[in-house]
Design a protein around this motif. Structure first.
Motif, PDB file in Angstrom:
ATOM      1  N   UNK A   1      42.939  40.279  43.430  1.00 37.51           N
ATOM      2  CA  UNK A   1      43.704  41.376  44.031  1.00 37.51           C
ATOM      3  C   UNK A   1      44.352  42.238  42.951  1.00 37.51           C
ATOM      4  N   UNK A   2      44.828  41.583  41.900  1.00 36.38           N
ATOM      5  CA  UNK A   2      45.455  42.299  40.795  1.00 36.38           C
ATOM      6  C   UNK A   2      44.466  43.287  40.152  1.00 36.38           C
ATOM      7  N   UNK A   3      43.249  42.809  39.899  1.00 37.26           N
ATOM      8  CA  UNK A   3      42.247  43.692  39.272  1.00 37.26           C
ATOM      9  C   UNK A   3      41.811  44.799  40.230  1.00 37.26           C
ATOM     10  N   UNK A   4      41.748  44.467  41.524  1.00 33.87           N
ATOM     11  CA  UNK A   4      41.301  45.471  42.499  1.00 33.87           C
ATOM     12  C   UNK A   4      42.308  46.601  42.689  1.00 33.87           C
ATOM     13  N   UNK A   5      43.598  46.330  42.434  1.00 39.25           N
ATOM     14  CA  UNK A   5      44.594  47.377  42.708  1.00 39.25           C
ATOM     15  C   UNK A   5      44.918  48.236  41.474  1.00 39.25           C
ATOM     16  N   UNK A   6      44.272  47.966  40.356  1.00 37.87           N
ATOM     17  CA  UNK A   6      44.577  48.760  39.150  1.00 37.87           C
ATOM     18  C   UNK A   6      44.175  50.220  39.345  1.00 37.87           C
ATOM     19  N   UNK A   7      44.968  51.114  38.788  1.00 40.61           N
ATOM     20  CA  UNK A   7      44.647  52.546  38.826  1.00 40.61           C
ATOM     21  C   UNK A   7      43.668  52.878  37.699  1.00 40.61           C
ATOM     22  N   UNK A   8      42.907  53.977  37.879  1.00 41.03           N
ATOM     23  CA  UNK A   8      41.937  54.288  36.827  1.00 41.03           C
ATOM     24  C   UNK A   8      42.498  55.169  35.708  1.00 41.03           C
TER      25      UNK A   8
END
Ligand SMILES: [Fe+2]
Length: 319
Positions: free
Chosen positions: A100-107
């Protein structure tokens, strides 16, 4: 403020830990991470746990994290294709909170230093921001083609960067329009930096899988004191032989042997073999008249087999 810029770890926890130790010895105040945290090594949780425990860090997503976001939406039967075994093993191995942490990162992120007098723009791949330019000549595959044609040293590469970037009007104009003093990115796994129109461009290279013919973990320190900015490219040696042994005894290796063997080759040479391997795989697919994408598993198996048996010398010839 002194920051360690770290990119493209690709799941290589031993490389990350060595870089962080070096950065602590250099007395950095914080960390800037430019994407691609997992994918090719058997330690995805160790990498994410380590990053999450760091104080004063800025983190954006890379294209590898993009796959994790796509997986929320797509039919995962596609992922049983053997060519994706390494990614899929990592996806399943990531603990839920890390996924979940990696999925919510901004680009993208903007970091303001000294009350906003210095701005850093952070993103993974600058060619998403500045398209169709000579920046494409600084990819890892172009680097390998150039190196195989005629070997060059760091000084000659720095001169080449000046020559191709400073004569490219698209780059000069686009960089001028970016509202930041420093632009930080990774993606190509080739470490470099330059100044264009008074703006500093920093590609910190790859911590976990460098592809600039150096078998040491790359990262870059940016030191900002008032308006004075100093850049230092650093390379950190670590025990690659031990890492290779660990990879070969891992679950990941059992699951994605061909992929891991190519990655091990890259670790030992610092050369982009994956791009050339895919070129080879397409040749195999055309010869066998099955160009389905993703590759069918028998095409993938034949591509891996023949890559290691016969085609190592083909890698310097991309169309
Ligand atoms: Fe990467």
């Amino acid at each position: 403020m002194k920051y360690a810029i770290i990119s493209d770890i690709h799941g290589n926890a031993p490389a990350l830990l060595s870089v962080l130790e070096d950065a602590r010895n250099e007395k950095v105040d914080g960390y800037i991470f430019a994407g691609d945290y997992y994918a090719d090594f058997p330690y995805p949780n160790e990498v994410v746990d380590t990053m999450r425990n760091l104080d004063n860090s800025f983190i954006v997503s890379g294209n590898k994290e993009g796959y994790l976001v796509e997986l929320k939406e797509i039919d995962q039967t596609d992922w049983v294709h053997n060519q994706f075994n390494s990614l899929y093993w990592n996806y399943k191995k990531l603990r839920k909170e890390n996924l979940l942490y990696l999925q919510q990162l901004q680009d993208k992120a903007v970091i303001e230093i000294n009350d906003g007098t210095i701005k850093i723009l952070l993103l993974h791949d600058i060619t998403n921001l500045i398209k169709d330019s000579n920046l494409n000549l600084l990819s890892s595959s172009k680097y390998a083609e150039k190196m195989e044609r005629k070997p060059f040293n760091d000084k000659e590469f720095a001169e080449y960067i000046e020559e191709i970037l400073h004569t490219d009007e698209t780059i000069m104009n686009e960089v001028h329009n970016i509202d930041a003093d420093i632009i930080v990115f990774g993606h190509s796994h080739v470490q470099w930096h330059t100044t264009i129109n008074n703006k500093i461009l920093i590609n910190s290279g790859s911590c976990g899988l460098p592809l600039d013919y150096k078998c040491t973990a790359a990262y870059t320190i940016v030191d900002i004191i008032d308006s004075k900015i100093t850049i230092e490219e650093r390379r950190v040696a670590y025990d690659i032989d031990r890492l290779v042994k660990e990879i070969k005894s891992s679950e990941l290796y059992e699951c994605a042997k061909g992929w891991c063997d190519i990655i091990i080759g890259e670790l030992n040479t610092g050369r982009d073999d994956i791009t050339f391997f895919f070129h080879h795989a397409w040749e195999v697919a055309r010869e066998l008249q099955n160009t389905a994408w993703p590759f069918d598993n028998d095409i993938w198996a034949e591509a891996v087999r023949s890559w290691f048996e016969e085609s190592k010398t083909k890698f310097s010839t991309l169309p």
